[in-house]
Every structure is written in structure tokens, then in C-alpha cells.
Write an enzyme that holds these catalytic residues in place. Sequence first.
Site, PDB file in Angstrom:
ATOM      1  CG  HIS A   1      -1.950  -0.896   1.073  1.00 36.12           C
ATOM      2  ND1 HIS A   1      -2.706  -1.747   2.158  1.00 36.12           N
ATOM      3  CD2 HIS A   1      -2.708  -1.564   0.042  1.00 36.12           C
ATOM      4  CE1 HIS A   1      -3.447  -2.314   1.617  1.00 36.12           C
ATOM      5  NE2 HIS A   1      -3.836  -2.404   0.375  1.00 36.12           N
TER       6      HIS A   1
ATOM      7  CD  GLU B   1      -0.312   0.542   4.609  1.00 28.89           C
ATOM      8  OE1 GLU B   1       0.347  -0.603   4.362  1.00 28.89           O
ATOM      9  OE2 GLU B   1      -1.563   0.329   4.438  1.00 28.89           O
TER      10      GLU B   1
ATOM     11  NE  ARG C   1      -6.269   0.098   0.505  1.00 22.19           N
ATOM     12  CZ  ARG C   1      -6.382  -0.505   1.684  1.00 22.19           C
ATOM     13  NH1 ARG C   1      -5.806   0.089   2.692  1.00 22.19           N
ATOM     14  NH2 ARG C   1      -6.548  -1.759   1.588  1.00 22.19           N
TER      15      ARG C   1
ATOM     16  CG  HIS D   1       0.126  -4.058   5.328  1.00 17.94           C
ATOM     17  ND1 HIS D   1      -0.867  -3.614   4.268  1.00 17.94           N
ATOM     18  CD2 HIS D   1       0.441  -5.229   4.898  1.00 17.94           C
ATOM     19  CE1 HIS D   1      -0.896  -4.655   3.428  1.00 17.94           C
ATOM     20  NE2 HIS D   1      -0.103  -5.683   3.573  1.00 17.94           N
TER      21      HIS D   1
ATOM     22  CD  GLU E   1      -2.160  -3.324   9.142  1.00 17.39           C
ATOM     23  OE1 GLU E   1      -1.830  -2.255   9.006  1.00 17.39           O
ATOM     24  OE2 GLU E   1      -2.770  -3.752   8.319  1.00 17.39           O
TER      25      GLU E   1
END
Length: 734
Positions: free
Chosen positions: A465, A468, A525, A595, A669
Site C-alpha cells: 500500500h 504506508e 493507497r 503494513h 500493521e
Amino acid sequence: MEYLLVVFLMLVQLGGQSVTARVLDQSEPRIYDYTKYHPLPEITAWMKQIVSENPAVVSSDVYGRSYEDRDIALLKIGLQGENKKAIWMDCGIHAREWISPAFCQYFVKEILRTYKMDTKVEQMLKNLDLYVTPVLNVDGYTYSWTNDTTRLWRKNRSPGTGGCNCPGTDLNRNYDAVWGTVGVSANCCTIIYPGPKATSEAETRAVVEYVQARSKDIICFLTIHSFGQMILFPYGHPNIKAPNYDELTEIVNTAAKAIKAVHGMDYVVGALAEALYPAGGTSMDWARLLGIPYSFTFELRDKGEHGFVLPEDQIQPTCEEAYEGVRAILTDVHDKTFYSAAASLTATLWTTLLASWLTNCVSSNSKSTRRIMVTPGVLVLLLTLLRAHSVTARVLTELRNYDYTKYHPLPEIMTWMQQMETENPEILSTTVYGRSYENRDIQFLKIGLNPHEDKKAIWMDCGIHAREWISPAFCQYFVKEILRTYKTDTKVEHMLKNLDLYVTPVLNLDGYTYTWKDNTTRLWRKNRSPGTGCNCTGTDLNRNFDAFWGSTGSSSDCCEEIYHGTEAKSEAETRAVVDFVGPRSKDFLCFLSIHSYSQMIIVPYAHPNIKAPNYDELMEVANAAAKAIKAVHGMDYMVGSSVDLLYPAAGTSIGWARFIGIPYSFTFELRDKGEHGFILPEDQIQPTCEEAYEGVHAILTYVHDKTFYSAAASLTATLWTTLLASWLTNATLL
């Protein structure tokens, strides 16, 4: 034809009787065994199959007839291109050297297997045509298969001349290169008989006529022999030296090093007369005399233990190492021919343009400060020109002191990757495994010790993405730490001996580049492929994998951030991962995708009605990782499936990885929990990476130890059980 006729007669005899017959049609060997030696009819059938299955890249050509009237054929391998050059390779010039034709077949297989996924091979095939003759001495090779008494036949099968009753000429003494002078015999009964004159043999003439007509295009001539484990170059005459002797020496040393890296085998290198023996009339020497600049002979395994009768269990390792040696030579020759010319032209253009610009600056007495962005390859040239014009210059960015506490645009990351490879060649290499929609290279860094052994692997990608940014920053930090610690931490060292790490610092190259454009694009994104049937750009790559694609947690509206694409794997970036990882799924133990944000470790699956079969184990591993993260800076990471922690999401990469059988698959994440979100300040890069590194390290340690130490423990337990049972039985009997 003889083989087919026998089959036909057998069917005629069986016809009319109540007998069920099945023809084992060797003309279509669909599952060809590259670990076995094959007789000529099977090799010929294999060549036809290769052409049939790869018509866009392979064709065949019969370029001569042997003394016994067999076809002498080659495979031409290449992609469409302009102003192409060529490589020649022949195998089986000496009949008894069966490993030689086996290698030519393996070489063709590997080239065809890799060119679609390896852009270096693809580019090579666009610039070069490969002419590969699997068996040159077709008559002699056929004769060597007759029975055990003929197995060591070397020469062709033409009859002796001048009243000699011994058949055969040594084809590798029959070329017009100081023919008949040294290392030969006038006795036609010896194995090094050079023939009645140069180019007397049909097989020799076939090569000479074909290659000579293309000598301006053929830049490298390779002939494959055995045994001895050597890479030889011209000349075979002790009093003649190739004009590019030093260059040839450098090339073969590089090839020998590439060979040794595979299975540890040492190959001797040198001129034929120096490293082996004097020999006149060799094909390699003839090619060099003709003007082909790079000409080499490979003598494959072994060093004499088995000699010409190399066991079949050594075919694969021999071919694996020889392939890397040949590839090293082809890469060197290709790059010298194409990239050196391009670099020279580029340098000339830069010199002209910069000199003109500097002259204007000096003549106008300009006192202003100018900033020029250049690649490292142009930097030295630029500084030289600036100093020549008395211009003071300061390098603002020095990648040798790379700042891991800053975010970096894609060009800097790509330069960093090149620097990593240059500084750590014994443990790290880069590979381009795909192209993005906007035609950027998708690359990974492969990190591991003991290359080419039967190793397992770990996958990690960052930047799927675009917005990020902390994700690519972590991949770079991870690589730095692995390289910093493996020489002092025996656990990391042992891990790299058993595992190869494949790390993609930026997967979504186009999207990431777009986020650096300006403030309005910073939160982009998706990738940058155009919408289908709408005016919106981009597909969410983490909804585009073939794992319950399009079912839940994604959108068919191409303007949405979670648009899943027109079909599973519709995107070039997705296909790159799938095409590389998929065929190697049995080797990959763990798949990690990095991510942000939310501080979570997520396990498959993201579908509300599906749970991974090893869900409990994945949770145990993720919890251990979260504990390791918390121990660094006190940050809490939640663990669970996406359904439990975030939302349903079909088409994710970790879901696909688990679905194809990779047992351990996780999404990280990273920081934070929403205060800054995707725009994490740079002062948080280092602590984020420090804690995430420990989390990843915990997972890799678990996966490694379970795979290798558990297997060893199980084997040890079995051995102990057997030994103790035997001992107790004997004790009872006593």
C-alpha cells in the site's frame, strides 16, 4: 526412422490377435527426466517437444548431415529484437562424454524456465540468440549406446583412410586451427587422430559453414566436454597466446567462482596448452582465430573417480553448477557488448552536455548555487568535469551513510539495494522478478549463506500500500540488522545457513512513487493501473490475490480504495509475486507482509467463515511476537485474524499464501494507533523498526527451530528408540 519402424512392425504383428497393446510413444516425452542420460532418439524427440511447447522463443534447424546420414540439429533460442548478436554452444563432440549432452538439455530447460520471471535473462534473449547443439557427434554418441564395449568410444564413425582399418576421427582435432601440429596422432587407430586434413569430417564442416556465415554476429563460442573440472580458453598451441588473454582469464575466474558457490566444486582455469595439454585443431581455437572474441571449453565433472562414466546421481549437481558458470560468462559477454557500449555513449553525451553547461556558467561569471541530481554512476564523471572547470562541488547525499531514520523516495531505495549487493556479495543478491504497470523493476533482495543448497525460504514484502511509508523503511532496517548481526550472532548465522530470506522493500513501486509527487498524493493507497470502464485509477493490490477474491471486504467500484481489480491477479504486481512464490511454495515456510497502521499482527483468514487449519499455532506464534515487541519500547500489538481485529477482506496476500500451503503467514500493521496514522513522523521510524524487528525475529526463530530442530529431534528420538530397544532385547536375553 529405425525406431518408428520397429514400433510399426510390432503393431502389425499384434494386429488381428486378441492382445491389448499400448504404444509407449517416446516421440513425445512429456515428463522428461533431466537426471538421466538419454539415447539420441529420445534427445531428438525432446528437441521437437521443446520447439512445439515454446514456439515464440525456440526454433530448430538442421544444419548438416553426419557421415552415417543423421541430422545435425540445433535449437535457436531468442526473443524478438533488433541488431542481435549470438552465442554458440555445442555438446557431445566426443561421444563418450554423456554428461555433455545432458548439460545442453538442462541449460535449455533452465533458460526457458527462467526468462519469463528473470528480467536479466529476458533482456539477454532480446539482445542475443542462443544456438545450442545438444549432440554434435551424433554417430559416435549413438555407437556409444550399443553395449558396454562401445561405451567409451570418443571419435565419429567415418572410415579410416589410406589403408587403415580403424574408423573414426577426433572431431576436436579436425578444425583448421594449427591443425595437425601438436597433441594429435597421424595413426587413425588412436583416439586423437585429426583426420586426413583439416575440416575433412562432415560434422566439422557443418559447424564451420554455419558459424562462419554468422561469425560477425556470434560473440561467444562454448563447447562442453568432460572430464577434469576445468574452464579452458585458447590456445592449445604452447607458442600462441590469445590477444585478449587477460580478459579471458578474468572471465573464466568469475565463472569458476560462480561454479564453486553452488556445490563447492573447484574448477581449474587457464589456456588449454597451459592448464591441460597442447592440442591442435580444436573447435575453440578455430572460433577464436575466426574472430569470435570469447571462446571457451568446459570440462565438467569429475576429476577422475568415475571419469567419462559419471553416475546419473551426479547429473543434476553437475548441471546446476555448470549452468551458473555458463551464465556468468554469458552475462559478462552480454554486458560488455551491450551495456558497455551504452555506458560509453552516455558518458560521451554527458561530457558534451556538461562541458557546454559549465562553459556557459563560467563565461557568465555566475556566482549562483546550482543543484544537480545524478545517479552514482555519473557522479565521478560529473566531479571530474567540475574540477576541470574550477567549480567547487559538494556531494549532498552520500548513500554510504544511509539514514535509516528518514523516509526515502524510490530512486534512493533502489540505489541502496545496489549498494547492499555490492558491499555484501557473499550473502546478498538482487533479482528483478517482475515489472510494474508503469514498467518499473519489481526487485527483491535474497539474503542467505550456503547458496544453491536445498534450503527453505522466508518471504517478506513491504510497501504493497503506497501511503504506508513506514513499511519500506522497516524492510530496509530489517536488511541492515540481518547483515549487521549474522557474523556475531550464531543464531542468525545458522538461520541464514538453513533459510534464504527474500525481501521486497517496495512492492507497489508506481503507487509509492506517486505518493512522493506532492501533498495531494501523499495518501494514495492503490497501484496506478487505469480503471476498466471508469475514469478512476488503481487497484488495491491487497485485494487482488486469488484467495476468495471478490467475496467480502472489497469493492467492484474502481473508484474505491478497496477496489479488487477486474479479476484475481489482474495486476502486474500481484502476478509478479504469484509467479515467483507459487512455483516455490514447497520451499517457503513463512510469508510476511508489512503494513501500517494499527499495531497488530494478523493471521489468516480474512473471511468470516474460514479459519486456517493451524489457527491455534499461528495465534501462539503471533502472541510470542507481540510479547517480543512489547519488551522493546512497551508498545502493545493486538493479535488475531483480520475478521476479529479489523474487518473481512478477500483477496489478501497472506490469505493466498496460506491457501497455497505456506504454513506460516502473517501481516504486520506497524505504528501507530491513529494519532498520526499513515503519516508517521520520522522520529518514530527507529523505535518502530526496532520493536518490529524483534517481532519478526521471534516468528522467524520459531519457524526455523520447528522446521530444523524439531525434525532433528524427531530423528534423534527415533534412533534412540531403536538403539535402546535393541540393547534392552539383548540385555533381556542375557
